[in-house]
Design a protein around this motif. Structure first.
Motif, PDB file in Angstrom:
ATOM      1  N   UNK A 162     -34.468  11.198  89.900  1.00  0.00           N
ATOM      2  CA  UNK A 162     -34.617   9.781  89.574  1.00  0.00           C
ATOM      3  C   UNK A 162     -35.306   9.554  88.237  1.00  0.00           C
ATOM      4  N   UNK A 163     -35.229  10.534  87.343  1.00  0.00           N
ATOM      5  CA  UNK A 163     -35.750  10.342  85.989  1.00  0.00           C
ATOM      6  C   UNK A 163     -35.156   9.079  85.381  1.00  0.00           C
ATOM      7  N   UNK A 180     -38.566   5.448  96.036  1.00  0.00           N
ATOM      8  CA  UNK A 180     -38.731   6.317  94.868  1.00  0.00           C
ATOM      9  C   UNK A 180     -39.777   5.699  93.937  1.00  0.00           C
ATOM     10  N   UNK A 181     -40.498   6.571  93.221  1.00  0.00           N
ATOM     11  CA  UNK A 181     -41.564   6.089  92.337  1.00  0.00           C
ATOM     12  C   UNK A 181     -41.869   7.162  91.282  1.00  0.00           C
ATOM     13  N   UNK A 182     -40.894   7.517  90.473  1.00  0.00           N
ATOM     14  CA  UNK A 182     -41.110   8.613  89.517  1.00  0.00           C
ATOM     15  C   UNK A 182     -42.069   8.272  88.377  1.00  0.00           C
ATOM     16  N   UNK A 183     -42.402   6.992  88.203  1.00  0.00           N
ATOM     17  CA  UNK A 183     -43.353   6.632  87.157  1.00  0.00           C
ATOM     18  C   UNK A 183     -44.803   6.779  87.603  1.00  0.00           C
ATOM     19  N   UNK A 203     -44.781  13.469  87.133  1.00  0.00           N
ATOM     20  CA  UNK A 203     -44.488  12.580  88.267  1.00  0.00           C
ATOM     21  C   UNK A 203     -44.748  13.283  89.590  1.00  0.00           C
ATOM     22  N   UNK A 204     -45.337  12.563  90.532  1.00  0.00           N
ATOM     23  CA  UNK A 204     -45.590  13.162  91.839  1.00  0.00           C
ATOM     24  C   UNK A 204     -44.290  13.621  92.484  1.00  0.00           C
ATOM     25  N   UNK A 205     -43.233  12.831  92.321  1.00  0.00           N
ATOM     26  CA  UNK A 205     -41.947  13.200  92.910  1.00  0.00           C
ATOM     27  C   UNK A 205     -40.814  12.681  92.032  1.00  0.00           C
ATOM     28  N   UNK A 206     -39.962  13.590  91.607  1.00  0.00           N
ATOM     29  CA  UNK A 206     -38.757  13.251  90.850  1.00  0.00           C
ATOM     30  C   UNK A 206     -37.484  13.412  91.676  1.00  0.00           C
TER      31      UNK A 206
END
Length: 783
Positions: free
Chosen positions: A635-636, A653-656, A686-689
């Protein structure tokens, strides 16, 4: 021969797991669970059925069995099964019966932790939010409305299992159940009513007549006959509250959970193995890994506050269902070694002795059976120790296991398994030929209106708390207010919120945001704004990121903009408190395009794709990547929101949300006590991409991806990440005995005299060639 073996296995399966199968008697004594009259040393692992898919279950469960597990443990998630009071869901990922039967088909037992409070980093601790609105209710205490609802749901699950003949006395796999969960961590806050509640819970559970023992973890005063058990990173010092109960480890944390905004925690396998071996060394007979497979928090009502969509947990089987090496393999070797000791362990209590500073021996000896564990609790120095007249080298922070009280077959610090490295390949999203949407991008979109846009909005004097207003039907709650000013002005909009995040809009334009954290959900923001002469509209979008799941009275923890909300330093130098004005409220968004893509006429595809704008829906059609490897979306480029594939939510999702730059330790020294922030990776990133998309949710082509982007992003940057078969690295430490020798030891253990003649004690600090020669001699003698 092969055909006859297959027939035998089919007959065996039918006899064990068919509804007319023989019953299994499960009791316990001070040493262990007793199954059909025999004490058992058991290894268990947690797999939460809704955190994977039914299509994944058989493979994950088989890999668990191959790793040496006897038991699969799972919570039962009340809010998943009864999202609306009296309306039940037991389909798809919620098909609890199918999951239990899948475990049974693999030949494993089940520990069913009904709770129904789960914690589990799960939304609202597993309770349905409608429970909060029952008049007079108080959670987890001696409160009749709560106890009535808890008993009703618990009895429903028990009855469901009974109807399917899934309890051990019926021939099924369920050998344990749990009532409540970790209440002992908070019961002091509930006072005498909490004590009487626990007694009631134990009595209620046993009255349901499951025929198997019940467990309460972290409950020192668990009433008889409930077994009290231990949770933590280490439980070797734990003692049951009765001499008639066995020593059980219900949650040996294999890693830790990931929160949005944090680095990725991990637990070195040497330390995890040390914890397990120490537990069995000092009298334990049931260890459960939490988690053995962590999985994914699909949907918005899975994860708790700020919990990431990934629930990988650094488990032996990773989020995608792939074994994690060397963790899985090293623990498998450990389990083999412990099973070699079972005959001696179930026969007697251990005799504990000191062999020096920080060196402890435990011996199980009865008749011809003898097993020993040598533990070096020093976190810095290796030690050479003498035991039974022989010399042994025991590395720091490790346990050596001697199934015959002579020969070391396993040391927890010595890994004989190749490490593997996570590997993903990237593939762009391929649009289906002829699909609708912008011909240059493949994307179409709908803009979500700012502020009030639905007919079911309402007005109320003052600011409202979010959970009591929305009932968690949505993450989102709009607060809207109009004010008139004689003249335009530049000022500061100051907002205080209980959390978890908020966005401010002035006259329809984005003005600023605020975000809490996993450790501090509350928000204070000071946003510079420009107001015009005349009418001004202030729209505040408050949102939750999972509900509180742990702590005393956690159900009373609020969310949302409870104020004050203030305009500071107007033209005349005064401040205006907006908190007591009449606000207009809207629960949720106007669009609801995730579960269904909406009519084609609503989606805009006739102009340039808008990017980096808040409050926008995106949609595209795509072709699934070929092959069977696990798939995720990278999700970049996106900000924050939720994603759906073919109507199924893959979660928030929260890639920022970026982890801090400091605090990571990779590699991490396994020696010494582990804690959740000891071993961290991914700082400053990011914590999760990557966001898991189960293969079973995909079609070869004609798939639809829908996003609600909350803060602004560019969907054209999204790509597939395809999980590759991991390649082994050469990093491994020496093992006391090679795998073949360990297997030989297991096969020959019934002939103890021949084994004693064959095995020569290995000196691991001596000539490695000599050690290999001796090992080969052992193999030859067992051939």
């Amino acid at each position: 021969m092969r055909a006859s073996q297959t027939l035998f296995l089919l007959l065996w399966f039918f006899c064990i797991y068919a509804p007319t199968s023989f019953s299994t008697n499960v009791t316990y004594d001070h040493r262990a669970l007793v199954i059909d009259g025999k004490r058992r040393v058991l290894v268990s692992g947690s797999i939460h059925y809704p955190r994977s898919t039914p299509e994944m279950w058989p493979d994950i469960i088989q890999k668990s069995k191959d790793g040496g597990l006897d038991v699969i443990e799972t919570y039962v998630f009340w809010n998943l099964h009864e999202p609306v009071r009296g309306q039940y869901n037991f389909e798809g990922r919620a098909d609890l019966v199918k999951f239990v039967k899948t475990v049974a088909a693999a030949g494993l037992y089940v520990h069913l932790r009904i709770g129904p409070y789960a914690c589990a980093e799960w939304n609202y601790g597993g309770f349905p939010v409608w429970l909060h609105f029952i008049p007079g209710i108080q959670f987890r205490t001696d409160n009749k409305p709560f106890k009535d609802e808890m008993k009703r749901f618990t009895a429903k699950i028990v009855d469901m299992m009974k109807k399917e003949n899934l309890y051990a006395p019926q021939g099924g796999p369920i050998i344990l159940s749990q009532i409540e969960n970790e209440y002992g961590n908070v019961d002091e806050h509930y006072g005498p009513a909490g004590k009487s509640y626990i007694k009631w819970a134990g009595s209620m559970a046993t009255s349901l007549d499951t025929g198997v023992p019940w467990v309460m973890c972290q409950q020192a005063d668990a009433p008889d006959p409930i077994i009290n058990a231990c949770n933590g990173f280490y439980c070797h010092q734990f003692k049951p509250n009765s001499n008639s109960k066995p020593k059980m480890f219900t949650e040996n944390w294999s890693g830790w959970f990931l929160g949005f905004g944090g680095p990725v925690p991990y637990r070195p396998v040497e330390d995890l193995a040390f914890s397990v071996a120490r537990f069995y060394q000092l009298g334990g007979t049931f260890n459960n890994y939490y988690m053995y497979h962590g999985g994914t928090n699909f949907g918005r009502t899975s994860g708790g506050p700020f919990i990431s969509t990934s629930y990988d947990y650094d488990a032996p089987i990773d989020e995608y269902g792939i074994v994690r090496q060397p963790k899985w393999g090293h623990l498998k070797d450990l389990h083999k070694a412990i099973k070699l000791c079972e005959e001696a362990m179930i026969a007697t209590d251990p005799t504990i002795s000191s062999l020096g500073s920080n060196i402890e021996a435990a011996v199980y000896k009865t008749g011809s059976a003898c097993a020993a564990f040598l533990a070096n609790n020093n976190d810095k120095s290796d030690e050479n120790v003498t035991f039974n007249g022989n010399s042994y080298h025991v590395p720091a922070w490790s346990v050596s296991i001697l199934p015959d009280c002579k020969n070391v077959v396993h040391n927890t610090a010595k890994i004989n398994v190749a490490s593997t490295t996570s590997s993903f390949t990237t593939e762009s999203l391929k649009e289906k030929t002829g699909s609708s949407g912008d011909s240059s991008t493949g994307w179409s979109w709908i803009t979500e209106p700012v502020g009030i846009s639905k007919t079911d909005s309402f007005t109320k004097f003052g600011l409202v708390e979010q959970l009591n207003t929305t009932g968690d039907r949505s993450d989102y709650l709009w607060y809207s207010l109009s004010i008139d000013l004689d003249a335009g002005t530049k000022t500061d909009l100051q907002i205080e919120s209980l959390g978890h995040a908020l966005h401010a809009f002035i006259n329809g334009k984005f003005a600023g945001s605020g975000t809490g954290t996993k450790n501090k959900a509350a928000i204070k923001v000071d946003i510079p704004v420009t107001l015009v002469a005349g009418k001004n509209t202030i729209d505040l979008l408050s949102l939750t990121v999972g509900l509180k799941n742990y702590g005393a009275f956690y159900d009373l923890r609020g969310a949302g903009i409870t104020g004050p909300v203030t305009l500071k330093s107007l033209n005349n130098g005064s401040s205006l408190d907006l908190s007591s004005k009449t606000w207009t409220y809207q629960i949720g968004l106007k669009g609801d395009f995730g579960p269904s893509s909406g009519s084609s006429g609503q989606w805009n595809s006739q102009s340039n794709l808008p990017t980096n704008q808040p409050l926008i829906w995106y949609k595209t059609n795509f072709i699934a990547p070929s092959g069977k490897e696990p798939v995720a979306f990278n999700m970049t480029g996106m900000g924050k929101g939720e994603a759906w594939v073919n109507g199924q939510s893959i979660g928030r999702y929260w890639p920022t949300n970026i982890a801090p730059n400091e605090g990571c330790t990779d590699p991490c020294n396994y020696r010494g006590s582990y804690h959740a922030s000891k071993c961290l990776r991914n700082c400053g990133k990011p914590s999760q991409l990557l966001y898991h998309v189960p293969r079973s949710w995909l079609r070869p082509e004609g798939n639809t991806l829908v996003l609600f982007e909350e803060t602004g992003g560019n969907p054209k940057q999204i790509s597939f990440a395809i999980r590759q078969i991991e390649s082994a690295s050469s990093h491994k430490s020496a093992s006391p005995l090679p795998h073949k020798v360990l297997s030989c030891f297991q096969g020959a253990s019934s002939n103890r005299a021949a084994l004693d003649e064959a095995i020569v004690e290995l000196d691991y600090q001596g000539d490695p060639c000599e050690g290999v020669t001796k090992s080969l001699a052992v193999e030859a003698s067992c051939a």
